[in-house]
Design a protein around this motif. Structure first.
Motif, PDB file in Angstrom:
ATOM      1  N   GLU A  45       0.415  -0.663  -0.069  1.00 47.29           N
ATOM      2  CA  GLU A  45       0.362  -0.253  -0.260  1.00 47.29           C
ATOM      3  C   GLU A  45       0.770   1.481  -0.310  1.00 47.29           C
ATOM      4  OE1 GLU A  45      -2.317  -0.467   3.757  1.00 47.29           O
ATOM      5  OE2 GLU A  45      -4.350  -1.459   2.000  1.00 47.29           O
ATOM      6  N   ARG A  46       1.957   0.952  -0.325  1.00 42.89           N
ATOM      7  CA  ARG A  46       3.165   2.661   0.100  1.00 42.89           C
ATOM      8  C   ARG A  46       2.982   2.870  -1.020  1.00 42.89           C
ATOM      9  NH1 ARG A  46       8.082  -0.239   3.136  1.00 42.89           N
ATOM     10  NH2 ARG A  46       7.087  -0.325   5.120  1.00 42.89           N
ATOM     11  N   GLN A 156      -1.717 -12.529 -19.982  1.00 43.75           N
ATOM     12  CA  GLN A 156      -1.685 -10.477 -20.258  1.00 43.75           C
ATOM     13  C   GLN A 156      -0.827  -9.762 -19.256  1.00 43.75           C
ATOM     14  OE1 GLN A 156      -5.741 -10.054 -20.111  1.00 43.75           O
ATOM     15  NE2 GLN A 156      -5.427  -7.567 -20.987  1.00 43.75           N
ATOM     16  N   VAL A 157      -0.471  -8.801 -20.213  1.00 45.62           N
ATOM     17  CA  VAL A 157       0.265  -7.547 -19.083  1.00 45.62           C
ATOM     18  C   VAL A 157      -1.052  -6.707 -18.984  1.00 45.62           C
ATOM     19  CG1 VAL A 157       2.253  -6.203 -19.280  1.00 45.62           C
ATOM     20  CG2 VAL A 157       2.388  -8.950 -20.335  1.00 45.62           C
ATOM     21  N   VAL A 158      -0.450  -6.450 -17.852  1.00 43.23           N
ATOM     22  CA  VAL A 158      -1.494  -5.081 -17.760  1.00 43.23           C
ATOM     23  C   VAL A 158      -1.242  -4.293 -16.923  1.00 43.23           C
ATOM     24  CG1 VAL A 158      -3.578  -4.992 -15.781  1.00 43.23           C
ATOM     25  CG2 VAL A 158      -3.480  -7.426 -16.695  1.00 43.23           C
ATOM     26  N   PRO A 159      -1.373  -3.316 -17.446  1.00 45.07           N
ATOM     27  CA  PRO A 159      -0.327  -1.431 -16.497  1.00 45.07           C
ATOM     28  C   PRO A 159      -1.308  -1.572 -15.319  1.00 45.07           C
ATOM     29  CG  PRO A 159      -2.224  -1.359 -18.853  1.00 45.07           C
ATOM     30  CD  PRO A 159      -1.851  -2.527 -18.939  1.00 45.07           C
ATOM     31  N   LEU A 160      -0.231  -1.093 -14.105  1.00 44.61           N
ATOM     32  CA  LEU A 160      -0.660  -0.441 -13.436  1.00 44.61           C
ATOM     33  C   LEU A 160      -1.384   0.859 -13.432  1.00 44.61           C
ATOM     34  CD1 LEU A 160       1.710  -2.009 -10.768  1.00 44.61           C
ATOM     35  CD2 LEU A 160      -1.151  -2.268 -11.394  1.00 44.61           C
ATOM     36  N   VAL A 161      -2.252   1.118 -14.038  1.00 42.39           N
ATOM     37  CA  VAL A 161      -2.746   3.079 -14.758  1.00 42.39           C
ATOM     38  C   VAL A 161      -2.684   3.847 -13.110  1.00 42.39           C
ATOM     39  CG1 VAL A 161      -3.858   2.480 -16.670  1.00 42.39           C
ATOM     40  CG2 VAL A 161      -4.721   1.921 -14.614  1.00 42.39           C
ATOM     41  N   ASN A 162      -3.235   3.233 -12.078  1.00 41.08           N
ATOM     42  CA  ASN A 162      -2.541   4.018 -10.817  1.00 41.08           C
ATOM     43  C   ASN A 162      -1.965   3.599  -9.701  1.00 41.08           C
ATOM     44  OD1 ASN A 162      -5.047   5.554 -11.305  1.00 41.08           O
ATOM     45  ND2 ASN A 162      -6.701   4.174 -11.333  1.00 41.08           N
ATOM     46  N   GLU A 163      -1.570   3.837  -9.115  1.00 39.53           N
ATOM     47  CA  GLU A 163      -1.144   3.689  -7.622  1.00 39.53           C
ATOM     48  C   GLU A 163      -1.419   2.399  -7.024  1.00 39.53           C
ATOM     49  OE1 GLU A 163       2.656   5.122  -6.309  1.00 39.53           O
ATOM     50  OE2 GLU A 163       2.247   7.356  -7.214  1.00 39.53           O
ATOM     51  N   ASN A 164      -1.247   1.534  -6.383  1.00 40.98           N
ATOM     52  CA  ASN A 164      -2.089   0.733  -4.830  1.00 40.98           C
ATOM     53  C   ASN A 164      -3.649   0.629  -5.307  1.00 40.98           C
ATOM     54  OD1 ASN A 164      -0.528   1.674  -3.412  1.00 40.98           O
ATOM     55  ND2 ASN A 164      -1.627   3.573  -2.177  1.00 40.98           N
ATOM     56  N   MET A 165      -3.300  -0.028  -6.914  1.00 39.17           N
ATOM     57  CA  MET A 165      -3.949  -0.931  -7.434  1.00 39.17           C
ATOM     58  C   MET A 165      -4.179  -2.713  -7.096  1.00 39.17           C
ATOM     59  SD  MET A 165      -4.074  -0.623 -11.739  1.00 39.17           S
ATOM     60  CE  MET A 165      -5.499  -1.866 -12.601  1.00 39.17           C
ATOM     61  N   ASN A 166      -5.421  -2.960  -6.973  1.00 43.67           N
ATOM     62  CA  ASN A 166      -5.764  -4.076  -6.422  1.00 43.67           C
ATOM     63  C   ASN A 166      -5.816  -5.192  -6.780  1.00 43.67           C
ATOM     64  OD1 ASN A 166      -8.271  -4.609  -6.204  1.00 43.67           O
ATOM     65  ND2 ASN A 166      -9.678  -2.671  -5.058  1.00 43.67           N
ATOM     66  N   VAL A 216      -1.695  -4.546  -5.045  1.00 42.23           N
ATOM     67  CA  VAL A 216      -0.081  -5.800  -6.584  1.00 42.23           C
ATOM     68  C   VAL A 216       0.830  -4.495  -6.178  1.00 42.23           C
ATOM     69  CG1 VAL A 216      -2.198  -6.594  -7.361  1.00 42.23           C
ATOM     70  CG2 VAL A 216      -1.538  -4.763  -8.252  1.00 42.23           C
ATOM     71  N   GLN A 217       1.602  -5.243  -6.222  1.00 42.37           N
ATOM     72  CA  GLN A 217       2.944  -4.393  -6.974  1.00 42.37           C
ATOM     73  C   GLN A 217       3.368  -4.547  -8.433  1.00 42.37           C
ATOM     74  OE1 GLN A 217       5.800  -5.644  -3.599  1.00 42.37           O
ATOM     75  NE2 GLN A 217       4.967  -4.917  -1.923  1.00 42.37           N
ATOM     76  N   PRO A 218       3.763  -4.136  -9.107  1.00 40.29           N
ATOM     77  CA  PRO A 218       4.783  -4.224 -10.076  1.00 40.29           C
ATOM     78  C   PRO A 218       5.995  -5.110 -10.026  1.00 40.29           C
ATOM     79  CG  PRO A 218       4.883  -1.823  -9.338  1.00 40.29           C
ATOM     80  CD  PRO A 218       4.587  -2.602  -7.757  1.00 40.29           C
TER      81      PRO A 218
END
Length: 259
Positions: A45-46, A156-166, A216-218
């Motif tokens: 969550e950081r 599939q590779v999912v981009p993390l468009v926002n920080e702290n996506m679950n 999730v984390q990168p």
């Protein structure tokens, strides 16, 4: 003869079942969520930290955000076209964090951003661009943070468009859990691939969902295990062999009846 054929079919079925089970990835020796989850949740969550080889999208505005500065325009520090209107940016330029932690930016040159959050990087860059613009306003975004989702039908590779996506958001973006996939057996793999942390998550119950609602984390890997219909898949795999055996049996019967 019939007994031999039956034993042969049974052996082939057992071999086929083993082949079906071997197609499942990331097997583990336990089916429980490992201890220490709360600590991992706190770490996830950081805010994401800028690291080497990250790509950043940087947006620079003058006058406290009034006018967008286009990095692609040369010799035009105001970012305006000939008519005096703000020049729109078709695609935000991406800047690479080099191995030494620095990034090379227009006008200000080399800036050390490794180890900073996006908010901290915004403040550092605003101070740097004060030399060139009045009241600069900077926003930065990650351009290459992503997770990998593997399922029964696709990867599939999912981009993390926002920080702290679950986890649930990422699975939804990848298409959700399909009928031939196990919602009760989702593996989240994190960290060094030579010594990863593996979390087995059950989304089939409310209790399992409560445990799984972590960020999730990168570079995380999420694997949704497929539902295996052993009999149908085994029968499909051994059907060519059964066809050969049937042909041989027919040939033997014809030969023996003729002679």
């Amino acid at each position: 003869m019939s007994l031999r054929i039956f034993l042969c079919i049974l052996c082939l079925s057992m071999i086929s079942c083993r082949t079906v089970r071997e197609s499942i990835l990331f097997k583990t020796d336990h089916e429980q969520l490992p201890a220490g989850l709360s600590q991992n949740v706190q770490q996830a969550e950081r805010n994401y930290i800028i690291q080497k080889n990250d790509y950043l999208e940087i947006f620079l505005y003058a006058n406290k955000g009034e006018r967008l500065i286009d990095f692609n325009i040369q010799n035009n520090p105001t970012g305006s076209n000939t008519s005096g209107t703000t020049q729109a940016v078709a695609q935000a330029p991406r800047f690479l964090i080099q191995e030494n932690g620095y990034v090379r930016l227009p006008q200000v040159g080399m800036m050390y951003l490794e180890g900073l959050t996006l908010q901290q990087a915004d403040s550092v860059l605003e101070k740097a661009y004060t030399t060139f613009y009045i009241d600069p306003f900077v926003t930065t975004k990650f351009a290459n943070k992503r997770v990998v989702v593997l399922s029964a039908n696709q990867g599939q590779v999912v981009p993390l468009v926002n920080e702290n996506m679950n986890l649930i958001e990422v699975i939804a973006l990848s298409g959700g859990v399909q009928n031939n996939e196990k919602a009760s057996n989702i593996r989240l793999i994190r960290g060094d691939l030579n010594n990863p942390e593996v979390h087995i998550i059950d989304l089939s119950t409310i209790e399992g969902m409560a445990k799984a609602n972590l960020r999730v984390q990168p570079n995380d890997i999420i694997y949704v295990e497929p539902v295996r219909r052993v009999f149908a898949e085994s029968l499909q795999e051994i059907s060519p062999v059964l066809g050969i055996i049937s042909s041989l049996v027919t040939l033997v019967v014809l030969v023996t009846t003729r002679f």
